[in-house]
Design a protein around this motif. Structure first.
Motif, PDB file in Angstrom:
ATOM      1  N   VAL A 191      31.308 -25.613  15.409  1.00  0.00           N
ATOM      2  CA  VAL A 191      31.608 -24.861  14.185  1.00  0.00           C
ATOM      3  C   VAL A 191      30.321 -24.375  13.533  1.00  0.00           C
ATOM      4  O   VAL A 191      30.258 -23.239  13.028  1.00  0.00           O
ATOM      5  N   ALA A 192      29.282 -25.209  13.530  1.00  0.00           N
ATOM      6  CA  ALA A 192      28.010 -24.797  12.938  1.00  0.00           C
ATOM      7  C   ALA A 192      27.420 -23.601  13.685  1.00  0.00           C
ATOM      8  O   ALA A 192      26.924 -22.648  13.065  1.00  0.00           O
ATOM      9  N   VAL A 193      27.483 -23.634  15.016  1.00  0.00           N
ATOM     10  CA  VAL A 193      26.969 -22.509  15.803  1.00  0.00           C
ATOM     11  C   VAL A 193      27.783 -21.249  15.535  1.00  0.00           C
ATOM     12  O   VAL A 193      27.222 -20.150  15.378  1.00  0.00           O
ATOM     13  N   ALA A 194      29.104 -21.371  15.486  1.00  0.00           N
ATOM     14  CA  ALA A 194      29.947 -20.211  15.200  1.00  0.00           C
ATOM     15  C   ALA A 194      29.666 -19.648  13.816  1.00  0.00           C
ATOM     16  O   ALA A 194      29.651 -18.423  13.622  1.00  0.00           O
ATOM     17  N   THR A 195      29.435 -20.524  12.855  1.00  0.00           N
ATOM     18  CA  THR A 195      29.132 -20.061  11.491  1.00  0.00           C
ATOM     19  C   THR A 195      27.812 -19.304  11.461  1.00  0.00           C
ATOM     20  O   THR A 195      27.704 -18.240  10.833  1.00  0.00           O
ATOM     21  N   ARG A 196      26.812 -19.838  12.125  1.00  0.00           N
ATOM     22  CA  ARG A 196      25.514 -19.163  12.148  1.00  0.00           C
ATOM     23  C   ARG A 196      25.604 -17.819  12.864  1.00  0.00           C
ATOM     24  O   ARG A 196      24.951 -16.846  12.466  1.00  0.00           O
ATOM     25  N   ALA A 197      26.415 -17.770  13.923  1.00  0.00           N
ATOM     26  CA  ALA A 197      26.600 -16.490  14.611  1.00  0.00           C
ATOM     27  C   ALA A 197      27.283 -15.485  13.690  1.00  0.00           C
ATOM     28  O   ALA A 197      26.919 -14.287  13.663  1.00  0.00           O
ATOM     29  N   GLY A 198      28.256 -15.931  12.914  1.00  0.00           N
ATOM     30  CA  GLY A 198      28.905 -15.040  11.959  1.00  0.00           C
ATOM     31  C   GLY A 198      27.959 -14.571  10.887  1.00  0.00           C
ATOM     32  O   GLY A 198      27.986 -13.404  10.470  1.00  0.00           O
ATOM     33  N   ILE A 199      27.105 -15.456  10.411  1.00  0.00           N
ATOM     34  CA  ILE A 199      26.107 -15.065   9.398  1.00  0.00           C
ATOM     35  C   ILE A 199      25.148 -14.036   9.975  1.00  0.00           C
ATOM     36  O   ILE A 199      24.802 -13.038   9.315  1.00  0.00           O
TER      37      ILE A 199
END
Length: 299
Positions: A191-199
């Protein structure tokens, strides 16, 4: 000219609902698919932990104070004498003869069709099942007294094997809980990686939104809601996939549960129902932390 105006209104409505374009930045396929796989693993780990605990309690409660006495087939006629001797012992709570039908029922989960194909013709030893007053009684003196009264009778206690099986079940339960913790940690990382990719993909929109007065709570909340819903949806799919897998595994574990078939009602429905909200909460909290941490670096 009415159609273009309608299209412009629809775009403005979508922008008002999703000003950061998170529907495009955060895929509704990759993240739910990963969460579904992890939810499936979590369901299997939870079921393994619950099953190991149930088996341990079953073995400890059902066999710790149980002792069996075997009479050779040629001594089967002395069953009544052995029962009388055992029932007269103050250490023995109950002593009951095991019928031939029950012996076959106990052997059938392990021998299968071979039991009906020819083993029924073989002579089976006469077996007596004992229940001691408590599991701490040493069965060795009982065996000596029984052998003196009924030569050839053998007494076998299950306490040592029950202790070993209980230790094995405890180890399996510990491994299952460790796997569950590992799955939770991997879920947070994904989830952290997906969030950073979205940012990263919506960086300019986020900075503009922030410059226009949007607070960290507004921006982080939009990310958290989106990712929380995706994680909950993926966990729901994973829990649904776990149901037939758990049903198949429960049928394989039937011999260890005394040969009793494990029905649908015995599946860990509560654990399965808790997976989507827990996954959604993990996704929401991880996204909140990741976005707020990134926003604090903005000027």
């Amino acid at each position: 000219m009415a159609e273009p105006r309608r299209g412009g209104a629809e775009r403005r409505t979508r922008y008002a609902r999703d000003p950061l374009g998170l529907r495009r930045a955060l895929s509704d396929r990759l993240l739910p698919g990963l969460v579904a796989a992890m939810a499936l693993l979590a369901a299997l780990a939870l079921a393994g932990s619950r099953g190991a605990e149930a088996l341990r309690h079953r073995w400890e409660a059902g066999a710790a104070a149980a002792v069996t006495v075997q009479l050779p087939p040629e001594q089967a006629s002395r069953m009544d004498q052995a029962l009388a001797v055992l029932r007269a012992m103050p250490e023995v709570r109950t002593a009951e003869a095991v019928s031939a039908e029950r012996m076959r029922a106990l052997l059938r989960p392990w021998l299968g069709s071979a039991l009906d194909d020819g083993l029924t013709a073989l002579p089976l030893p006469a077996v007596i099942e004992l229940r001691l007053v408590n599991a701490e009684i040493d069965p060795a003196p009982l065996a000596t007294r029984l052998a003196e009264a009924v030569p050839g009778a053998e007494l076998e206690a299950h306490g040592i094997w029950v202790a070993r099986l209980a230790a094995l079940a405890g180890s399996v339960q510990g491994v299952a809980l460790a796997v569950l913790g590992l799955v939770a940690g991997v879920a947070v990382a994904v989830v952290a990686v997906a969030t950073r990719a979205g940012i990263a993909s919506r960086r300019e929109a986020i900075e503009i939104f922030h410059d226009l007065g949007a607070t960290q709570r507004d921006i982080a909340g939009r990310f958290a809601r989106r990712i929380g819903l995706l994680a909950a949806g993926g966990a729901l799919a994973g829990a649904a996939l776990a149901v037939p897998a758990l049903a198949a595994l429960s049928s394989l574990a039937a011999p260890f549960a005394g040969g009793q078939a494990v029905g649908w009602a015995s599946l860990p429905w509560l654990d399965l129902a808790l997976l989507p909200p827990v996954a959604g909460l993990i996704g929401w909290a991880t996204a909140q932390f990741s976005v707020r941490r990134w926003l604090r670096r903005l000027p």
